[in-house]
Scaffold this active site. Sequence first.
Site, PDB file in Angstrom:
ATOM      1  N   ARG A   1      -5.333  -8.159  -9.213  1.00  9.46           N
ATOM      2  CA  ARG A   1      -6.362  -8.969  -9.872  1.00  9.46           C
ATOM      3  C   ARG A   1      -6.823  -8.274 -11.135  1.00  9.46           C
ATOM      4  O   ARG A   1      -6.872  -7.040 -11.185  1.00  9.46           O
ATOM      5  CB  ARG A   1      -7.572  -9.147  -8.947  1.00  9.46           C
TER       6      ARG A   1
ATOM      7  N   HIS B   1       1.637   0.992 -13.109  1.00  9.26           N
ATOM      8  CA  HIS B   1       2.399  -0.203 -13.481  1.00  9.26           C
ATOM      9  C   HIS B   1       3.893   0.150 -13.479  1.00  9.26           C
ATOM     10  O   HIS B   1       4.286   1.185 -14.011  1.00  9.26           O
ATOM     11  CB  HIS B   1       1.973  -0.688 -14.872  1.00  9.26           C
TER      12      HIS B   1
ATOM     13  N   ASN C   1       1.799   3.065  -2.500  1.00 11.53           N
ATOM     14  CA  ASN C   1       1.215   4.040  -3.431  1.00 11.53           C
ATOM     15  C   ASN C   1      -0.025   4.691  -2.830  1.00 11.53           C
ATOM     16  O   ASN C   1      -0.237   5.902  -2.984  1.00 11.53           O
ATOM     17  CB  ASN C   1       0.901   3.394  -4.780  1.00 11.53           C
TER      18      ASN C   1
ATOM     19  N   ARG D   1     -15.205 -14.294 -10.490  1.00 12.68           N
ATOM     20  CA  ARG D   1     -14.680 -12.944 -10.643  1.00 12.68           C
ATOM     21  C   ARG D   1     -15.795 -11.903 -10.796  1.00 12.68           C
ATOM     22  O   ARG D   1     -15.776 -10.850 -10.151  1.00 12.68           O
ATOM     23  CB  ARG D   1     -13.748 -12.882 -11.859  1.00 12.68           C
TER      24      ARG D   1
ATOM     25  N   GLY E   1       0.777  -1.235   0.000  1.00 13.08           N
ATOM     26  CA  GLY E   1       0.000   0.000   0.000  1.00 13.08           C
ATOM     27  C   GLY E   1       0.807   1.282   0.000  1.00 13.08           C
ATOM     28  O   GLY E   1       0.293   2.339   0.363  1.00 13.08           O
TER      29      GLY E   1
HETATM   30  C1  GAR Z   1       3.788  -1.165  -7.278  1.00 10.20           C
HETATM   31  O1  GAR Z   1       5.123  -1.243  -7.702  1.00 10.20           O
HETATM   32  C2  GAR Z   1       2.843  -1.171  -8.455  1.00 10.20           C
HETATM   33  O2  GAR Z   1       3.344  -0.467  -9.565  1.00 10.20           O
HETATM   34  C3  GAR Z   1       2.754  -2.644  -8.747  1.00 10.20           C
HETATM   35  O3  GAR Z   1       2.663  -3.245  -7.486  1.00 10.20           O
HETATM   36  C4  GAR Z   1       3.377  -2.448  -6.539  1.00 10.20           C
HETATM   37  C5  GAR Z   1       2.471  -2.158  -5.369  1.00 10.20           C
HETATM   38  O4  GAR Z   1       3.183  -1.506  -4.357  1.00 10.20           O
HETATM   39  N1  GAR Z   1       1.632  -2.954  -9.567  1.00 10.20           N
HETATM   40  C6  GAR Z   1       1.653  -3.879 -10.521  1.00 10.20           C
HETATM   41  O5  GAR Z   1       2.627  -4.566 -10.763  1.00 10.20           O
HETATM   42  C7  GAR Z   1       0.368  -4.017 -11.299  1.00 10.20           C
HETATM   43  N2  GAR Z   1       0.586  -4.772 -12.491  1.00 10.20           N
HETATM   44  P1  GAR Z   1       2.425  -0.781  -3.168  1.00 10.20           P
HETATM   45  O6  GAR Z   1       1.434  -1.817  -2.591  1.00 10.20           O
HETATM   46  O7  GAR Z   1       3.497  -0.456  -2.178  1.00 10.20           O
HETATM   47  O8  GAR Z   1       1.719   0.429  -3.704  1.00 10.20           O
END
Ligand code: GAR
Length: 201
Positions: A91, A109, A14, A65, A12
């Site tokens: 997901r 991403h 981000n 889903r 989490g």
């Molecule tokens: C981040 O690096 C995000 O870009 C990636 O998961 C991580 C989550 O980090 N997302 C993907 O790979 C989606 N395809 P966080 O939980 O610390 O935000």
Amino acid sequence: MHKLGVLLSGRGSNFVAIAEHIASGKLRDCAIAAVISNLADAPGLAAARQRGLNAIAIEARGRKRAEHDAEIVACLREHQVDLVCLAGYMRLLSPGFVQAFPQRILNIHPSLLPAFPGLDAQTQAFDYGVQVTGCTVHFVDEQLDHGAIILQKAVPVRAGDDAHTLAERILEQEHIAYSEAIGRVVSGKYEVVGRRYLPKS
Ligand code: GAR
């Protein structure tokens, strides 16, 4: 005021960056109305709870889903969410979910799309030997890591890097990029033209 719904499956960071940018006033006209996770024990959900936000687990296990997604959509509607932010939500969304929020679902991403979609994008890029990678914030459509790009940030690969140090530097840029992208979307000053996201003329 725009109401954000954040979906996450993990750490989490981000989400926390978005929450901090809102709190500091760097990201204006936004409030986080709900933080939803498919995993009840996601650390990001605990971080949301600690901040006094609506932190909701909607477990996917053993469910179809479409059915799981319909419950998430209902929850987002209940909290009057108008912008959905996927922040490490691991997901795929069903077509019904995507269609419920046309051009109102964002994803981040950790690569410069269309390079290295899917899982472990940072390692994919490192192993490929690219000299520049980065992150992408894009609209979510019905294909994986595919919708129109809102904003990208480049990160150079350094000589001493491994996949881990590279991923850390990409993450720093993610934390900046996501709020900037949300700011663009809520400003109402940009529009999707074909695959491009451009300032309105
Ligand atoms: C981040 O690096 C995000 O870009 C990636 O998961 C991580 C989550 O980090 N997302 C993907 O790979 C989606 N395809 P966080 O939980 O610390 O935000």
